[in-house]
Design an enzyme around this catalytic site. Sequence first.
Site, short mmCIF file in Angstrom:
data_model
loop_
_atom_site.label_atom_id
_atom_site.label_comp_id
_atom_site.label_asym_id
_atom_site.label_seq_id
_atom_site.Cartn_x
_atom_site.Cartn_y
_atom_site.Cartn_z
N SER A 68 0.88 -1.79 -0.04
CA SER A 68 0.31 -0.08 -0.15
C SER A 68 1.36 1.25 0.22
CB SER A 68 -1.25 0.35 1.17
OG SER A 68 -2.13 1.21 1.07
N ASP B 15 -9.73 -4.20 -5.39
CA ASP B 15 -9.20 -2.79 -4.14
C ASP B 15 -9.28 -1.81 -5.05
OD1 ASP B 15 -7.31 -1.71 -3.24
OD2 ASP B 15 -5.94 -2.24 -3.56
N HIS C 156 -7.68 -5.19 -0.63
CA HIS C 156 -6.66 -4.39 -0.37
C HIS C 156 -6.33 -5.20 0.69
CE1 HIS C 156 -3.90 -0.65 -0.58
NE2 HIS C 156 -4.42 -1.06 0.98
#
Length: 309
Positions: free
Chosen positions: A154, A252, A282
């Site tokens: 991320s 995501d 995610h």
Amino acid sequence: MPLHPEIKKMLESIPKSDVKEKIVLEKMREILNIPSIPAEKRVQVHSIEERTVSTSETEIPVRIYTPEEKNFYPILMYFHGGAFFSGTLESHDEIARPIAMESGYKVISVDYRLAPEHPYPAALQDCYDVAKWVTENKDELKWDGVNLAVAGDSAGGNLAAAVSLMARDKKEFVITHQVLYYPSLDLDLSEFRYPSLFENRKGYGVESDQLAEFCSFYLSGGADPNDPLVSPIKKENLKHLPSALVITAEFDPMRDEGEQYAANLEQYGISVELKRYEGATHGFLGKFTHLEEYQDVYKRTGKFLKIEG
């Protein structure tokens, strides 16, 4: 494929609210910093060492994972996710461990400074400085002197990509591999340019309408989201960057920017392996890598990083 039933079950357990609440920073940190896997159930490694890297600006805590006893090691710096405002060495311990064991790399997890207390470029500078510290302490760390990788999930994927760009341009050391797990590579949210931001806008944990507020902490010092070191996908010249493994998740909002960056790298002749995990959301590392469909992600990482001979 549809959302994985175990992930769907978890998402349905989260209380629903139609009221858009402003992020309460400490509350969000408390929630996001909880590890998914109990300490006793995490992958065992040969040794773990807590260290501090001193720079001209700050003291950076790091956690060093050694997979086995050897004379020399390839080394990987791990940069945790958490939208630049959360995440700790402990919250991502469950991810660093299997990367070390599957790859054979000594993994150095970096507890970089968080926004908004320390907005851009603090986190990026810390991550770069730790990579430089490795090359300056080659003998002490038993680095093999050749293989130096970066990885992150991320926001950490953003930092891994940006450190790779910095290293190429500054020429103080060479990054050989970059591993980007569902990376956040475009912080310019003035408009939604990727289909996944619409397709996965709501109901999959991280929601598209939250992203601008998340990013605002990192950008609060006046950073330009069009700066390639803030949004690596904005970089036009991608020549001579390290080979890349890019992992994305079907559900995501940030899926498409990761896949677009992989395509951009390939256009410049960079060796890229792209894998989209179907039915995943995610942040699935740690939380859902016990599931059969996703448990190969660390083996895939290890194979990508593996040194022959």
